[in-house]
Scaffold this motif. Structure first.
Motif, PDB file in Angstrom:
ATOM      1  N   LEU A 100     -14.950   2.354 -11.184  1.00 52.46           N
ATOM      2  CA  LEU A 100     -13.997   1.255 -11.249  1.00 52.46           C
ATOM      3  C   LEU A 100     -14.463   0.083 -10.386  1.00 52.46           C
ATOM      4  CD1 LEU A 100     -10.607   3.199 -11.140  1.00 52.46           C
ATOM      5  CD2 LEU A 100     -11.448   1.787 -13.027  1.00 52.46           C
ATOM      6  N   PHE A 101     -14.991   0.396  -9.216  1.00 54.66           N
ATOM      7  CA  PHE A 101     -15.424  -0.642  -8.289  1.00 54.66           C
ATOM      8  C   PHE A 101     -16.522  -1.523  -8.896  1.00 54.66           C
ATOM      9  CE2 PHE A 101     -18.309  -2.028  -4.870  1.00 54.66           C
ATOM     10  CZ  PHE A 101     -17.435  -2.820  -4.143  1.00 54.66           C
ATOM     11  N   VAL A 102     -17.487  -0.910  -9.565  1.00 56.44           N
ATOM     12  CA  VAL A 102     -18.598  -1.685 -10.123  1.00 56.44           C
ATOM     13  C   VAL A 102     -18.230  -2.363 -11.436  1.00 56.44           C
ATOM     14  CG1 VAL A 102     -20.279  -0.167  -9.027  1.00 56.44           C
ATOM     15  CG2 VAL A 102     -19.564   0.297 -11.380  1.00 56.44           C
ATOM     16  N   SER A 103     -17.085  -1.993 -12.020  1.00 57.53           N
ATOM     17  CA  SER A 103     -16.724  -2.518 -13.341  1.00 57.53           C
ATOM     18  C   SER A 103     -15.667  -3.608 -13.310  1.00 57.53           C
ATOM     19  CB  SER A 103     -16.217  -1.374 -14.232  1.00 57.53           C
ATOM     20  OG  SER A 103     -17.154  -0.331 -14.308  1.00 57.53           O
ATOM     21  N   VAL A 104     -14.849  -3.626 -12.267  1.00 56.47           N
ATOM     22  CA  VAL A 104     -13.701  -4.536 -12.249  1.00 56.47           C
ATOM     23  C   VAL A 104     -14.124  -5.995 -12.333  1.00 56.47           C
ATOM     24  CG1 VAL A 104     -11.875  -5.430 -10.763  1.00 56.47           C
ATOM     25  CG2 VAL A 104     -12.100  -2.986 -11.104  1.00 56.47           C
ATOM     26  N   LEU A 108      -5.751 -17.898  -6.801  1.00 58.81           N
ATOM     27  CA  LEU A 108      -6.718 -17.484  -7.811  1.00 58.81           C
ATOM     28  C   LEU A 108      -6.553 -15.993  -8.101  1.00 58.81           C
ATOM     29  CD1 LEU A 108      -9.935 -19.277  -6.475  1.00 58.81           C
ATOM     30  CD2 LEU A 108      -8.527 -19.971  -8.419  1.00 58.81           C
ATOM     31  N   PRO A 109      -6.383 -15.609  -9.359  1.00 58.95           N
ATOM     32  CA  PRO A 109      -6.266 -14.177  -9.676  1.00 58.95           C
ATOM     33  C   PRO A 109      -7.471 -13.377  -9.193  1.00 58.95           C
ATOM     34  CG  PRO A 109      -5.620 -15.512 -11.557  1.00 58.95           C
ATOM     35  CD  PRO A 109      -6.200 -16.459 -10.545  1.00 58.95           C
ATOM     36  N   ALA A 126      -7.828  -5.800  -4.632  1.00 62.94           N
ATOM     37  CA  ALA A 126      -6.723  -5.383  -3.752  1.00 62.94           C
ATOM     38  C   ALA A 126      -6.376  -3.915  -3.957  1.00 62.94           C
ATOM     39  CB  ALA A 126      -5.493  -6.258  -4.007  1.00 62.94           C
ATOM     40  N   TRP A 127      -6.794  -3.349  -5.089  1.00 61.56           N
ATOM     41  CA  TRP A 127      -6.506  -1.931  -5.359  1.00 61.56           C
ATOM     42  C   TRP A 127      -7.176  -1.007  -4.343  1.00 61.56           C
ATOM     43  CZ3 TRP A 127     -10.833   0.993  -6.114  1.00 61.56           C
ATOM     44  CH2 TRP A 127     -11.976   0.343  -6.571  1.00 61.56           C
ATOM     45  N   ALA A 128      -8.200  -1.513  -3.644  1.00 60.31           N
ATOM     46  CA  ALA A 128      -8.871  -0.675  -2.639  1.00 60.31           C
ATOM     47  C   ALA A 128      -7.900  -0.245  -1.549  1.00 60.31           C
ATOM     48  CB  ALA A 128     -10.053  -1.426  -2.034  1.00 60.31           C
ATOM     49  N   ASP A 129      -6.818  -1.022  -1.366  1.00 61.21           N
ATOM     50  CA  ASP A 129      -5.816  -0.651  -0.357  1.00 61.21           C
ATOM     51  C   ASP A 129      -5.048   0.603  -0.753  1.00 61.21           C
ATOM     52  OD1 ASP A 129      -6.523  -2.860   1.131  1.00 61.21           O
ATOM     53  OD2 ASP A 129      -4.962  -4.147   0.290  1.00 61.21           O
ATOM     54  N   ALA A 130      -5.135   0.980  -2.030  1.00 59.58           N
ATOM     55  CA  ALA A 130      -4.407   2.164  -2.493  1.00 59.58           C
ATOM     56  C   ALA A 130      -5.148   3.453  -2.192  1.00 59.58           C
ATOM     57  CB  ALA A 130      -4.134   2.067  -3.998  1.00 59.58           C
ATOM     58  N   ILE A 131      -6.437   3.366  -1.935  1.00 59.16           N
ATOM     59  CA  ILE A 131      -7.201   4.580  -1.648  1.00 59.16           C
ATOM     60  C   ILE A 131      -7.510   4.652  -0.154  1.00 59.16           C
ATOM     61  CG2 ILE A 131      -8.146   4.916  -3.950  1.00 59.16           C
ATOM     62  CD1 ILE A 131     -10.666   3.467  -3.076  1.00 59.16           C
ATOM     63  N   GLN A 132      -6.476   4.451   0.624  1.00 58.77           N
ATOM     64  CA  GLN A 132      -6.517   4.605   2.074  1.00 58.77           C
ATOM     65  C   GLN A 132      -5.537   5.717   2.467  1.00 58.77           C
ATOM     66  OE1 GLN A 132      -8.688   2.949   3.909  1.00 58.77           O
ATOM     67  NE2 GLN A 132      -9.379   1.750   2.142  1.00 58.77           N
ATOM     68  N   GLU A 152      -1.563   0.461   1.399  1.00 60.03           N
ATOM     69  CA  GLU A 152      -0.978  -0.847   1.683  1.00 60.03           C
ATOM     70  C   GLU A 152      -0.744  -1.547   0.343  1.00 60.03           C
ATOM     71  OE1 GLU A 152       0.716  -3.944   3.017  1.00 60.03           O
ATOM     72  OE2 GLU A 152       0.053  -2.456   4.496  1.00 60.03           O
ATOM     73  N   TRP A 153       0.508  -1.947   0.100  1.00 55.11           N
ATOM     74  CA  TRP A 153       0.873  -2.464  -1.218  1.00 55.11           C
ATOM     75  C   TRP A 153       1.002  -3.985  -1.284  1.00 55.11           C
ATOM     76  CZ3 TRP A 153       0.143   1.518  -4.179  1.00 55.11           C
ATOM     77  CH2 TRP A 153       0.459   2.799  -3.727  1.00 55.11           C
ATOM     78  N   SER A 154       1.023  -4.672  -0.164  1.00 53.74           N
ATOM     79  CA  SER A 154       1.310  -6.104  -0.172  1.00 53.74           C
ATOM     80  C   SER A 154       0.287  -6.898  -0.981  1.00 53.74           C
ATOM     81  CB  SER A 154       1.373  -6.648   1.261  1.00 53.74           C
ATOM     82  OG  SER A 154       0.151  -6.435   1.936  1.00 53.74           O
ATOM     83  N   GLY A 155      -1.001  -6.565  -0.823  1.00 53.67           N
ATOM     84  CA  GLY A 155      -2.031  -7.284  -1.566  1.00 53.67           C
ATOM     85  C   GLY A 155      -1.886  -7.100  -3.063  1.00 53.67           C
ATOM     86  N   MET A 156      -1.609  -5.874  -3.487  1.00 50.46           N
ATOM     87  CA  MET A 156      -1.459  -5.610  -4.914  1.00 50.46           C
ATOM     88  C   MET A 156      -0.206  -6.276  -5.477  1.00 50.46           C
ATOM     89  SD  MET A 156      -2.791  -1.698  -5.510  1.00 50.46           S
ATOM     90  CE  MET A 156      -1.866  -0.972  -4.161  1.00 50.46           C
TER      91      MET A 156
END
Length: 283
Positions: free
Chosen positions: A80-84, A233-234, A240-246, A250-254
């Motif tokens: 996912l990281f290399v494809s987003v 900017l989108p 920001a999804w990287a905050d979900a795999i901690q 952390e949801w604020s960024g998403m």
């Protein structure tokens, strides 16, 4: 003047161009099959790359890429990281940008409207199917990656680069959240491609325009001189999804990223429906 329902007894607008008909049409197209094959092959390409590559010394710093071979969950996250940033933009732009413009390029759009299929119904059917295929593409990649990674590296917890790990159950839930966020973050590209698709008879123009403007957004986000303007900017929130795999998500960024993406997308979808309702369709 008689209305259409009075002239054609039994006519129901909601029965025209059913979603299942549009879905079958799009699934049978070569570009759908090619895109599915590309997303299916990517995990195998990365698997080979990690097998023949050698890790580099990062002065003790560990990144998500360094944990790719820790478990199937890590391998899926790396895919996912290399494809987003780019790869997952392509199926969204392709499915949403090609859907209306291709009908115009084939000169079949006017015949669909003469069926008669109401313009709003036509766009709605095509948009729902295009978004559905886009979501399917985003689900396909991590599912295949998880299967390939589990076969190669085993089923285990998701190792976090900053330390710690998520157990397999939590990791699976977080990956579902990640995929959902990635889909929402790509709604801007979907809206842009769909709007362009209603404005042109050239499918490649709509697809290329959406991909090109998405790349421009990524370039602008890299310009640090813009400061807080980048928050609008989108592209600024695409990872920001990287905050979900901690350990503690952390949801604020998403939330901010999803709000911006949905806002832009709604405006673009509205422009597409409004413009197409007034368009002189001759193709």
């Amino acid at each position: 003047m008689s209305t259409l329902t009075e002239v054609a007894s039994g006519y129901r607008t909601r029965h025209t161009l059913p979603l299942r008909v549009e879905l079958v049409r799009q699934l049978k197209r070569r570009r759908t099959l090619v895109m599915g094959a590309m997303l299916t092959l990517l995990p195998f390409v990365l698997l080979i790359a990690f097998a023949i590559g050698t890790p580099h010394d990062r002065n003790g710093q560990i990144t998500l890429m360094d944990t790719a071979t820790a478990s199937g969950a890590n391998f899926a996250a790396v895919n996912l990281f290399v494809s987003v940033g780019f790869l997952l933009v392509i199926p969204v732009a392709l499915f949403c940008g090609d859907t209306v413009a291709s009908e115009a390029s084939w000169s079949s759009l006017r015949y669909l409207l003469a069926a008669p299929v109401p313009r709003t119904r036509l766009l709605w059917s095509k948009l729902v199917v295009a978004l559905g295929l886009s979501l399917a593409a985003m689900v396909l990649l991590p599912v295949v990656a998880l299967a390939v990674g589990t076969a190669a590296y085993g089923w285990g917890p998701l190792q976090i680069p900053t330390g710690g790990a998520l157990d397999t159950g939590t990791a699976a839930q977080r990956l579902v959240v990640v995929v959902a966020y990635v889909f929402v973050s790509q709604l801007v590209t979907a809206g842009l491609a769909f709007w362009l698709s209603t404005k042109t008879d050239a499918p490649l123009g709509a697809v290329g325009g959406a991909v090109g403007l998405t790349i421009v957004g990524n370039v602008l986000d890299a310009v640090t001189a813009l400061g807080h303007w980048r928050d609008f900017l989108p592209a600024h929130w695409q990872f920001a999804w990287a905050d979900a795999i901690q350990p503690h998500a952390e949801w604020s960024g998403m939330i901010q990223g999803a709000a911006i993406s949905v806002s832009y997308a709604l405006v673009l979808f509205a422009l597409a429906f409004r413009g197409f309702a007034r368009k002189d369709v001759v193709s």
